[in-house]
Write a protein that holds these residues in place. Sequence first.
Motif, short mmCIF file in Angstrom:
data_model
loop_
_atom_site.label_atom_id
_atom_site.label_comp_id
_atom_site.label_asym_id
_atom_site.label_seq_id
_atom_site.Cartn_x
_atom_site.Cartn_y
_atom_site.Cartn_z
N SER A 238 -77.34 -69.69 -43.37
CA SER A 238 -78.15 -68.61 -42.75
C SER A 238 -77.60 -67.36 -43.45
CB SER A 238 -77.95 -68.63 -41.44
OG SER A 238 -78.50 -70.00 -40.84
N ALA A 239 -76.14 -67.18 -43.67
CA ALA A 239 -75.46 -66.11 -43.99
C ALA A 239 -76.02 -65.62 -45.37
CB ALA A 239 -74.02 -66.38 -43.84
N ASP A 240 -75.89 -64.40 -45.62
CA ASP A 240 -76.26 -64.01 -47.08
C ASP A 240 -74.86 -64.29 -47.92
OD1 ASP A 240 -77.35 -62.42 -49.00
OD2 ASP A 240 -76.64 -60.52 -48.11
N VAL A 241 -75.40 -64.67 -48.91
CA VAL A 241 -74.21 -65.01 -49.93
C VAL A 241 -74.15 -64.37 -51.06
CG1 VAL A 241 -73.28 -67.00 -51.28
CG2 VAL A 241 -74.11 -67.73 -49.30
N VAL A 242 -73.18 -63.78 -51.40
CA VAL A 242 -72.97 -62.85 -52.62
C VAL A 242 -71.71 -63.47 -53.31
CG1 VAL A 242 -72.45 -60.67 -53.54
CG2 VAL A 242 -73.89 -60.77 -51.29
N MET A 243 -72.02 -63.62 -54.58
CA MET A 243 -71.12 -64.21 -55.61
C MET A 243 -70.24 -62.95 -56.31
SD MET A 243 -70.80 -67.75 -57.70
CE MET A 243 -72.35 -67.39 -58.90
N VAL A 244 -69.04 -63.03 -56.30
CA VAL A 244 -68.50 -61.87 -56.94
C VAL A 244 -67.56 -62.40 -58.25
CG1 VAL A 244 -66.86 -59.89 -56.62
CG2 VAL A 244 -68.33 -60.66 -54.79
N GLU A 245 -67.49 -61.88 -59.28
CA GLU A 245 -66.74 -62.48 -60.49
C GLU A 245 -65.53 -61.47 -61.02
OE1 GLU A 245 -70.15 -64.86 -62.95
OE2 GLU A 245 -69.09 -63.65 -63.85
N GLY A 246 -64.29 -61.71 -60.71
CA GLY A 246 -63.38 -61.05 -61.16
C GLY A 246 -62.16 -61.61 -60.40
N ASN A 247 -60.88 -60.87 -60.90
CA ASN A 247 -59.68 -61.51 -60.35
C ASN A 247 -59.58 -60.99 -58.84
OD1 ASN A 247 -58.65 -58.94 -60.14
ND2 ASN A 247 -58.05 -58.84 -62.36
N ILE A 248 -58.42 -61.66 -58.25
CA ILE A 248 -58.33 -61.46 -56.85
C ILE A 248 -58.13 -59.87 -56.46
CG2 ILE A 248 -55.87 -62.26 -56.83
CD1 ILE A 248 -58.76 -62.58 -53.91
N LYS A 249 -57.33 -59.05 -57.41
CA LYS A 249 -57.07 -57.90 -56.86
C LYS A 249 -58.41 -57.00 -56.93
CE LYS A 249 -54.66 -53.95 -58.96
NZ LYS A 249 -55.50 -53.33 -59.50
N ASP A 250 -59.21 -57.29 -58.12
CA ASP A 250 -60.60 -56.40 -57.96
C ASP A 250 -61.29 -57.14 -56.74
OD1 ASP A 250 -59.58 -55.08 -60.15
OD2 ASP A 250 -60.82 -56.16 -61.78
N PHE A 251 -61.27 -58.03 -56.65
CA PHE A 251 -62.15 -58.90 -55.66
C PHE A 251 -61.78 -58.32 -54.12
CE2 PHE A 251 -63.06 -61.82 -52.25
CZ PHE A 251 -64.42 -62.42 -52.56
N THR A 252 -60.68 -58.01 -53.96
CA THR A 252 -60.12 -57.62 -52.67
C THR A 252 -60.43 -56.02 -52.61
OG1 THR A 252 -58.21 -58.99 -53.08
CG2 THR A 252 -58.17 -57.32 -51.05
N GLU A 253 -60.46 -55.39 -53.40
CA GLU A 253 -60.81 -53.85 -53.37
C GLU A 253 -62.42 -53.77 -53.38
OE1 GLU A 253 -59.50 -51.79 -57.26
OE2 GLU A 253 -57.44 -52.32 -56.65
N TYR A 254 -63.11 -54.81 -53.76
CA TYR A 254 -64.48 -54.92 -53.60
C TYR A 254 -65.09 -55.06 -52.26
CZ TYR A 254 -69.51 -55.52 -54.34
OH TYR A 254 -70.76 -55.58 -54.23
N VAL A 255 -64.42 -56.18 -51.65
CA VAL A 255 -64.89 -56.59 -50.40
C VAL A 255 -64.54 -55.36 -49.26
CG1 VAL A 255 -65.36 -58.94 -51.19
CG2 VAL A 255 -63.14 -57.98 -50.00
N ALA A 256 -63.29 -54.75 -49.71
CA ALA A 256 -62.67 -53.72 -48.57
C ALA A 256 -63.91 -53.08 -48.19
CB ALA A 256 -61.44 -52.97 -49.26
N LYS A 257 -64.80 -52.41 -49.07
CA LYS A 257 -65.95 -51.55 -48.37
C LYS A 257 -66.95 -52.21 -47.34
CE LYS A 257 -66.79 -51.28 -53.05
NZ LYS A 257 -67.55 -51.17 -54.07
N PHE A 258 -66.65 -53.51 -47.22
CA PHE A 258 -67.83 -54.24 -46.45
C PHE A 258 -67.32 -54.63 -45.17
CE2 PHE A 258 -69.21 -54.37 -50.91
CZ PHE A 258 -70.60 -54.15 -50.51
N ASN A 259 -65.77 -54.68 -45.13
CA ASN A 259 -65.09 -55.44 -44.04
C ASN A 259 -65.61 -54.80 -42.57
OD1 ASN A 259 -63.08 -56.60 -42.85
ND2 ASN A 259 -61.79 -54.53 -42.46
N SER A 260 -66.01 -56.03 -42.09
CA SER A 260 -66.46 -56.00 -40.48
C SER A 260 -66.31 -57.47 -39.84
CB SER A 260 -67.92 -55.42 -40.49
OG SER A 260 -69.01 -56.53 -40.45
N MET A 261 -66.45 -57.47 -38.78
CA MET A 261 -66.48 -58.69 -37.84
C MET A 261 -67.08 -59.76 -38.37
SD MET A 261 -64.54 -58.83 -35.08
CE MET A 261 -65.30 -59.65 -34.05
#
Length: 337
Positions: A238-261
């Motif tokens: 049911s959750a909205d799935v988004v696939m993100v291609e990149g190394n873990i450093k870039d991945f972490t920076e990217y998802v920071a913008k969406f951080n929530s519960m």
Amino acid sequence: METILLEDCEADLIKAADIIRGGGIVGIPTETVYGLGADASNPEAVKSIFNAKNRPADNPLIVHLADFSDAEKYTANIPELAKIIADRFCPGPLTIVLPKNDRIPSITSGGLKTVGIRIPSHKVMHRIIELSGCPIAAPSANTSGLPSPTSAAHVMDDMNGKINAVVDGGQSEFGVESTVIAIENNTSVRILRPGCITKEMLLELCDNVIIDPAILHDLEEGQTAASPGMKYKHYSPSADVVMVEGNIKDFTEYVAKFNSMDVYSLIYDEDGKYFPYRYMTYGSTSSEQAHWLFQRLRELDELGVKKVFVRAPSVDGVGLAVYNRLIRAAGFEVIKL
Ligand code: TXA
Ligand code: MG
């Protein structure tokens, strides 16, 4: 209908086989994922599989047999290359599409003139085929569109009250469905759905292995799928799935913008150590990721997660199967960093 839970013991496997011979449906463990099994030669029984899953009628079912030598009963003109491949990889997580004969009803093959034949290696599925004496049609035992089930509990979650029984055979070993192949001109293999029998493994037996374009790309309007299953949205929690291609450093920076519960990340085991946001891991190697993927997608739904960022897997070897399932779960939404 009451759905009974059966165990991996001879008395219960006899019950399961009797239900199938009598036209019923049973959730059965295989080495890939759990299947919803019924007598492939009984159109009414096959119809009830489509109903229980809410599956489109043009999506064909795979027919499971005890031994590849039985394929001659249900097919016509088996190419030599199919026999060579079956000799190496059957029983196991492989489905070979062959021209069907009249013993396979049109409802089973989704109206196609071909049928996918699979010889499962899981001893429970194998024994139920033997005891029933039936060719067993079995799609994955999920409601259409949801992640495939890799445990008896998953099958119960989707099918309780809709099928006669589920046999508990423990956690599925491979975790993604079989590799589906078609033979072309007796010389090439076309992979219609990637799985744990990989392109590299098939190349040991023939010179040309084609990856069908529908495996990695969405079909264009009006294009027909070589494998009908490829045209449907699939494997989605049911959750909205988004696939993100990149190394873990870039991945972490990217998802920071969406951080929530209610936002989670699904990352590799080794990524977890310093990852500062909510996450689950799905293994380290491609085989581990295949094993855990569907389990994790179901767990994320149980937590009520609204959005999942998945760190994209490699596309090498078994990784292609994992990538293929994820790109569908994500509805082809891929962020390339
Ligand atoms: O591992 C598996 O294959 C599991 C277990 C239960 O054996 N079964 C499974 O079945 O995954 P299902 O129905 O969920 O997926 C079968 C896929 C579908 O995408 C379908 O379109 C394709 O195989 N397929 C089946 N018969 C075909 C045919 N004759 N030609 C082309 N594609 C076919
Ligand atoms: Mg399926």
